[in-house]
Scaffold this active site. Sequence first.
Site, PDB file in Angstrom:
ATOM      1  N   HIS A  82       0.864  -1.182  -0.108  1.00  0.00           N
ATOM      2  CA  HIS A  82       0.053   0.043   0.075  1.00  0.00           C
ATOM      3  C   HIS A  82       0.885   1.370   0.115  1.00  0.00           C
ATOM      4  O   HIS A  82       1.815   1.365   0.603  1.00  0.00           O
ATOM      5  CB  HIS A  82      -1.033  -0.079   1.199  1.00  0.00           C
ATOM      6  CG  HIS A  82      -1.708   1.111   1.306  1.00  0.00           C
ATOM      7  ND1 HIS A  82      -3.203   1.248   0.666  1.00  0.00           N
ATOM      8  CD2 HIS A  82      -1.495   2.366   1.776  1.00  0.00           C
ATOM      9  CE1 HIS A  82      -3.649   2.516   0.830  1.00  0.00           C
ATOM     10  NE2 HIS A  82      -2.709   3.270   1.557  1.00  0.00           N
ATOM     11  N   ASP A 161     -15.140   2.789   7.571  1.00  0.00           N
ATOM     12  CA  ASP A 161     -14.292   3.264   6.800  1.00  0.00           C
ATOM     13  C   ASP A 161     -14.868   4.191   5.398  1.00  0.00           C
ATOM     14  O   ASP A 161     -14.576   5.445   5.244  1.00  0.00           O
ATOM     15  CB  ASP A 161     -13.047   2.778   6.327  1.00  0.00           C
ATOM     16  CG  ASP A 161     -11.916   3.907   5.617  1.00  0.00           C
ATOM     17  OD1 ASP A 161     -11.742   4.766   6.540  1.00  0.00           O
ATOM     18  OD2 ASP A 161     -11.633   3.856   4.616  1.00  0.00           O
ATOM     19  N   ARG A 168     -14.732  12.812   6.817  1.00  0.00           N
ATOM     20  CA  ARG A 168     -13.463  13.315   7.260  1.00  0.00           C
ATOM     21  C   ARG A 168     -13.075  14.513   6.071  1.00  0.00           C
ATOM     22  O   ARG A 168     -12.645  15.678   6.215  1.00  0.00           O
ATOM     23  CB  ARG A 168     -12.325  12.557   7.476  1.00  0.00           C
ATOM     24  CG  ARG A 168     -12.477  11.783   8.866  1.00  0.00           C
ATOM     25  CD  ARG A 168     -11.545  10.329   8.915  1.00  0.00           C
ATOM     26  NE  ARG A 168      -9.984  10.767   8.732  1.00  0.00           N
ATOM     27  CZ  ARG A 168      -9.274  10.038   8.000  1.00  0.00           C
ATOM     28  NH1 ARG A 168      -9.703   8.797   7.511  1.00  0.00           N
ATOM     29  NH2 ARG A 168      -7.886  10.412   7.840  1.00  0.00           N
ATOM     30  N   SER A 183      -7.604   3.974   9.305  1.00  0.00           N
ATOM     31  CA  SER A 183      -8.367   3.936   8.107  1.00  0.00           C
ATOM     32  C   SER A 183      -7.722   2.768   7.188  1.00  0.00           C
ATOM     33  O   SER A 183      -8.113   2.018   6.469  1.00  0.00           O
ATOM     34  CB  SER A 183      -8.449   5.372   7.571  1.00  0.00           C
ATOM     35  OG  SER A 183      -8.803   5.149   6.074  1.00  0.00           O
ATOM     36  N   LYS A 187      -8.499  -1.549   6.502  1.00  0.00           N
ATOM     37  CA  LYS A 187      -8.773  -2.100   4.970  1.00  0.00           C
ATOM     38  C   LYS A 187      -7.857  -3.281   4.757  1.00  0.00           C
ATOM     39  O   LYS A 187      -8.131  -4.077   4.171  1.00  0.00           O
ATOM     40  CB  LYS A 187      -8.736  -1.209   4.168  1.00  0.00           C
ATOM     41  CG  LYS A 187     -10.071  -0.018   4.406  1.00  0.00           C
ATOM     42  CD  LYS A 187     -10.298   1.057   3.274  1.00  0.00           C
ATOM     43  CE  LYS A 187      -9.040   1.929   3.737  1.00  0.00           C
ATOM     44  NZ  LYS A 187      -9.321   3.175   2.949  1.00  0.00           N
TER      45      LYS A 187
HETATM   46  N1  URA Z   1      -6.100   6.787   2.484  1.00  0.00           N
HETATM   47  C1  URA Z   1      -6.901   5.816   3.387  1.00  0.00           C
HETATM   48  O1  URA Z   1      -7.475   4.920   2.922  1.00  0.00           O
HETATM   49  N2  URA Z   1      -7.418   6.486   4.498  1.00  0.00           N
HETATM   50  C2  URA Z   1      -7.024   7.722   4.948  1.00  0.00           C
HETATM   51  O2  URA Z   1      -7.466   8.210   6.005  1.00  0.00           O
HETATM   52  C3  URA Z   1      -5.955   8.419   4.110  1.00  0.00           C
HETATM   53  C4  URA Z   1      -5.698   7.871   2.904  1.00  0.00           C
END
Ligand code: URA
Length: 434
Positions: A82, A161, A168, A183, A187
């Site tokens: 990621h 999320d 957010r 967040s 995931k």
């Molecule tokens: N990417 C995400 O998945 N969440 C965040 O809070 C910021 C970037």
Amino acid sequence: MNAVELIERKRDAGTLTSDEIKWLITSYTNDTVADYQMSAMAMAIFLNGLNAEELAAWTEAMLHSGDVLDFSDIDAPKADKHSTGGVGDKVSIPLGPMVAVCGVAIPMMSGRGLGHTGGTLDKLESIPGFTTGLDPATFRKVLDKTGLVLAGQSETLVPADRKLYALRDASGTVASIPLISSSIMSKKLAEGLDALVLDVKFGSGAFMTDTARARELAETMVGIGKSHGVDTVALMTDMNTPLGRQVGNANEIAESIEVLRGEGPDDLTEVTLELGVQMLLQTGVAPDAETARERLNRSVEDGSALEKFMEVVEAQGGDPAAIENPDLLPSTGKHWTIEAKEAGFVSVCDARSIGIAGMRLGAGRARKEDTIDPAVGITVLAKPGDEVEVGTPLAVLEYRHQARLDEALRILEHSWTISEEAPEPTPLILDLIE
Ligand code: URA
């Protein structure tokens, strides 16, 4: 429990218990805590943070707000990568096939571009026919068949999320380390992985512009991953300058193919290899970094990584002919060259403004609902350290509409700084956090 009481406590820098956090996230997911209440809580967390126990409970509650995938019946080790996002960051596209041919199963779930940063899904969708929205059965079928799947986040994974990130985004509470790390990690933890490598960017084109904040984010995410039994490491990589030469979508696919052919630019190839080395070490597929690097290089030299990419493209409905011949990728055929106005050495090639200019051309979106033009983009021809004369091309813009080109050109006016002296080289990979 009472949402107002919890908001007031966090507002006053108090601590929430694990049960309270679980209740809050569950109630928010099923709409019994309102958006305005969660928005106030997000701001209280933005201002006062979460301690280690709160962060663990928050991530855990997010993770279990929906499905958690289970690939334990797949023999191969499962890993993903990621990136916190950047400009020209197409690393996932060559990395996936290179690591997959070495024997790691990669259920890669990627995101879309927003603002000045690009997204892997948008890039992949510039391949004619390629589908990133796979139902769980198809996702699994592609993973079983090819050992690699390149898709979007399923709807049922971490629904908390999905809601909270949108909130957010609209309430000025994105740039909070506990909120970002929970967040992202909730995931990734829902993907049922054995190992995860994070590419945490710092610099003008990154989420976290300064290295100290990027380091804190990297350490926080690595801590969350490890505490959930997922071998997690992070590389901190420079995002002051676009990665590689291409910024856009179809042109970034073409550049990814160059990497898979062993002809990619040095910076992009280096970040791809280093992340790949970490994945092979974490999963135990290679005993040491040297062997890992050799294996990854071999996957390029013998053509197996490129072949793997074509296999995945075909399995996800795309046209493998466009991978064999990138001239078949979308193009507008309309180009504009920016030239240096003075002679000297490039000392700055600013990732952020180049990313914004790419977005204005149509390669990215200012708002989630904007559509992408896969063909437009920017080829960066001069990067820090390069010597230029008056008239040396700095970049070529592929555009569709004149008005958008004009806007992009205005933004790019100060993207390059030319100095008398060559700049001191700075490290592309700053650190490994493990
Ligand atoms: N990417 C995400 O998945 N969440 C965040 O809070 C910021 C970037």
